[in-house]
Enzyme design. Structure first.
Site, PDB file in Angstrom:
ATOM      1  N   SER A 236     -10.770   1.066 -24.072  1.00 40.72           N
ATOM      2  CA  SER A 236     -10.330   2.695 -23.957  1.00 40.72           C
ATOM      3  C   SER A 236      -8.556   2.219 -24.452  1.00 40.72           C
ATOM      4  CB  SER A 236     -10.082   3.077 -22.762  1.00 40.72           C
ATOM      5  OG  SER A 236      -9.529   4.329 -22.727  1.00 40.72           O
TER       6      SER A 236
ATOM      7  N   VAL B 144      -3.391  -2.374 -21.663  1.00 40.73           N
ATOM      8  CA  VAL B 144      -3.762  -3.420 -22.408  1.00 40.73           C
ATOM      9  C   VAL B 144      -4.200  -2.941 -23.870  1.00 40.73           C
ATOM     10  CG1 VAL B 144      -5.159  -5.665 -22.756  1.00 40.73           C
ATOM     11  CG2 VAL B 144      -4.313  -5.065 -20.445  1.00 40.73           C
ATOM     12  N   CYS B 145      -4.908  -2.103 -23.992  1.00 40.29           N
ATOM     13  CA  CYS B 145      -5.376  -1.582 -25.300  1.00 40.29           C
ATOM     14  C   CYS B 145      -4.166  -0.754 -26.059  1.00 40.29           C
ATOM     15  CB  CYS B 145      -6.676  -0.500 -25.087  1.00 40.29           C
ATOM     16  SG  CYS B 145      -8.309  -1.244 -24.259  1.00 40.29           S
ATOM     17  N   ASP B 146      -3.615  -0.340 -25.249  1.00 42.05           N
ATOM     18  CA  ASP B 146      -2.341   0.696 -25.664  1.00 42.05           C
ATOM     19  C   ASP B 146      -1.717  -0.531 -26.478  1.00 42.05           C
ATOM     20  OD1 ASP B 146      -0.255   2.958 -25.173  1.00 42.05           O
ATOM     21  OD2 ASP B 146       0.738   1.209 -25.237  1.00 42.05           O
TER      22      ASP B 146
END
Length: 164
Positions: free
Chosen positions: A52, A57-59
């Site tokens: 997501s 972490v994805c950001d």
């Protein structure tokens, strides 16, 4: 291959991709709710799957690639998650992400199934990176053993810059 989420093993559904494979086709949904498939893309492509984009972490991963995207001419970066297109669009707008194309696999889950990144227990995509050359061949693959880890940014960018 064992993939873990916060140190707990998870089950990946679909076909594992290897270097040298033909890139599998897929259907995903863009931020305007239009269907996009592999054949709608061209050139050298970095395809990132993430759980997501609205998590720390994805950001960081998507923003890092957004900042580095302009360093290699002719390379297109796609980040694919199960997030709804509305959420992806909102997140990109808030964070000024305009060098990475976000796509959603929420509808058919074909990216997850065709690239072996669908997490059965969570209904999300695992963190993985693929570099596809202009002939639709896979030239780089990275499935993260721990989903909360970052990919190897430099290796991905190097593979993309060397691909034709």
């Amino acid at each position: 291959m064992i993939v873990k989420f916060q140190n707990n093993p998870v089950t990946l559904v679909g076909n594992k991709i290897n270097i040298g494979d033909d890139a599998p086709d897929f259907k995903a949904i863009d931020n305007n709710l239009k269907e996009v498939s592999l054949k709608d893309t061209n050139g050298v492509r970095i395809v990132l799957t993430v759980p997501s984009i609205d998590t720390p972490v994805c950001d960081l991963e998507v923003r890092t690639f957004n900042n580095k995207a302009t360093s290699i001419d002719g390379v297109y970066i796609y980040t694919i998650s199960m997030d709804l297109p509305f959420a992806q669009s909102r997140w990109c707008g808030v964070h000024g992400v305009n060098n990475v194309t976000t796509l959603s696999d929420y509808k058919d889950r074909l990216v997850g199934k065709n690239y072996g990144t669908y997490i059965e227990e969570l209904g999300l995509l695992t963190r993985a990176a693929f570099v596809i050359d202009s002939n639709n061949k896979i030239v780089y693959v990275e499935y993260l053993e721990e989903i909360t880890d970052q990919p190897n940014f430099e290796a991905i960018l190097k593979a993309a810059s060397e691909a034709k």
